[in-house]
Design an enzyme around this catalytic site. Sequence first.
Site: not given
Ligand code: ADP
Length: 162
Positions: A20, A44, A93, A130
Amino acid sequence: MIVVRRVVCPGSFDPVTNGHLDIISRASRLYDEVVVMVSINLAKKSLFTVEERLDLIREVTRDYGNVKVDAFRGLTVDYCRQHDIPAIVRGLRAVTDYDYELQIAQMNHRMSEVETLFMATNPLYAFLSSSLIKEVVQWGGDVTGLVPQLVHDRLIERLKDA
Ligand code: ADP
């Protein structure tokens, strides 16, 4: 007239990872202001409360002068409209993200003028989510270098009795 170019990075951030952060920091170099928006999704199950997630993001983005943190319950495009933000930045990703992200982006565009910009993730973090982090930490695995130290400490604290 001074135009402030702003984008929103929406997500669950439960908790924020270096994947992130990579997207947030790169967006912060391209735009005047980046709003990291924690989506409130009561359906969630989350490990950290919205307040805790906001605090963690605030702490780990402290050094970027142009990153703001906020929480919102509702459609991301409504948040954008309310705050006059023209675009959403999402990280991609792998192809597995593509179908879902495209659907959301097209739906968002149908509902509003808000554009979605995709940023290719840093391959160092392409496998990272996450949920995977939480699972690994829960079973005593090492996630050093994948999350900020503060997040690492909070995860250990939170998951030690789980
Ligand atoms: P959501 O539940 O909306 O997918 P996340 O917290 O998983 O929320 O992800 C928020 C943003 O961060 C999204 O745009 C996701 O693609 C990006 N993201 C999540 N993991 C990664 C990662 N490992 N590298 C880059 N971007 C990521």
